[in-house]
Design an enzyme around this catalytic site. Structure first.
Site: not given
Length: 282
Positions: A34-35, A119, A158, A181, A183
């Site tokens: 069934d996993g 992070h 960044d 960045k 734009r």
């Protein structure tokens, strides 16, 4: 003390065992029809070092099962790559703070937890046992030093990753900057180093995680247009999802460098010595 690992962290765990001058425990992994996951570990010690990167949900379940199989309050948990760490905020009602949920379940059955370049270190507060994060930024820098590049420029994608890039660059005293960045229109964006010029230089874009590689691939083309001689990508955690490695190479990246927190063909540095040092230093 012995070392044990999940299925996808076998290489790193074996290196950790070697660095600690101890043995790695054999584990048999299988699934029921069934996993459901099943595992059976070999001979265990009273104190186990459990190593497992949470690279997917299967690895998460295996790690929980390993903790229970070891069944000792002296277990020490090492999670080199912690999935869900970026899900650390609730943006809409009804959303979980996913890293908090994961941290809660990992805090049972272990005495302490070690992560690598998580992070955001703020999420360590969600563990209910002592937790610390260690960095392999300088190990990335040491590898870059062996590449014998002429006056490399270390770039973060960044300003948020600039501190990490500075740690990498400190190894060789190299120039460091971050991409900015600009734009140009509703559909056109320019990326370039904020202060330094890339012309005629070897550029290494560094970050803690490379996931889809989209930003780095776009930046690579623009850096070549600005006169960069060559561009490399380096990270701690090579998630490399959705064809990211091929995307990076197609963009003109000369090489991708990652650690073995996630075991990839491009894992050119090991976190094992840092982990061993962290486990033996109080």
């Amino acid at each position: 003390m012995k070392v044990i690992s999940t299925e996808k962290s076998q290489v790193l765990a074996t290196r950790v065992a070697h660095a600690l001058k101890t043995t790695i425990v054999d584990v048999n992994y299988s699934r029921f029809p069934d996993g459901e996951h099943y595992l059976r570990a070999g001979e265990l010690d009273d104190e186990m070092i459990i190593v497992g990167s949470v690279v997917d949900n299967d690895a998460l379940v295996q790690l929980l099962l390993l903790i229970d199989a070891c069944d000792s309050s002296k277990n020490r948990l090492v999670v080199p790559y912690m999935a869900y760490a970026r899900q650390d905020k609730r943006f809409h009602p009804g959303e979980p703070i996913s890293i908090r949920a994961v941290a809660h379940v990992f805090s049972h059955g272990v005495s302490d937890i070690t992560t690598i370049n998580i992070h955001d270190k703020e999420v360590l507060k969600y563990f209910s046992v002592p937790a610390k994060d260690i960095s392999v930024a300088r190990d990335l820098g040491a590898y870059i030093k062996t590449m014998d590049l002429d006056k490399p420029l270390i770039l973060s994608p960044d300003d948020g990753a600039l501190a990490f890039a500075e740690q990498v660059a400190s190894v060789g005293g190299w120039d460091v900057d971050h991409l900015e960045k600009t734009r140009l229109s509703g559909v056109e964006v320019k990326m370039a180093p904020k202060q330094l010029c890339a012309r005629g230089r070897s550029v290494i874009i560094v970050d803690d995680i490379i996931s889809t590689g989209g930003t780095i691939a776009t930046a690579t083309g623009m850096l070549y247009n600005q006169g960069a001689d060559e561009v490399y990508a380096a990270c701690v955690h090579g998630v490399l999802t959705g064809g990211a490695y091929a995307r990076l190479m197609a963009s003109g990246i000369r090489d991708v460098i990652s650690s073995d927190t996630i075991e990839r063909a491009c894992s050119k540095i090991s976190a094992a010595d840092r982990i061993a040092h962290a486990l033996t230093t109080h």
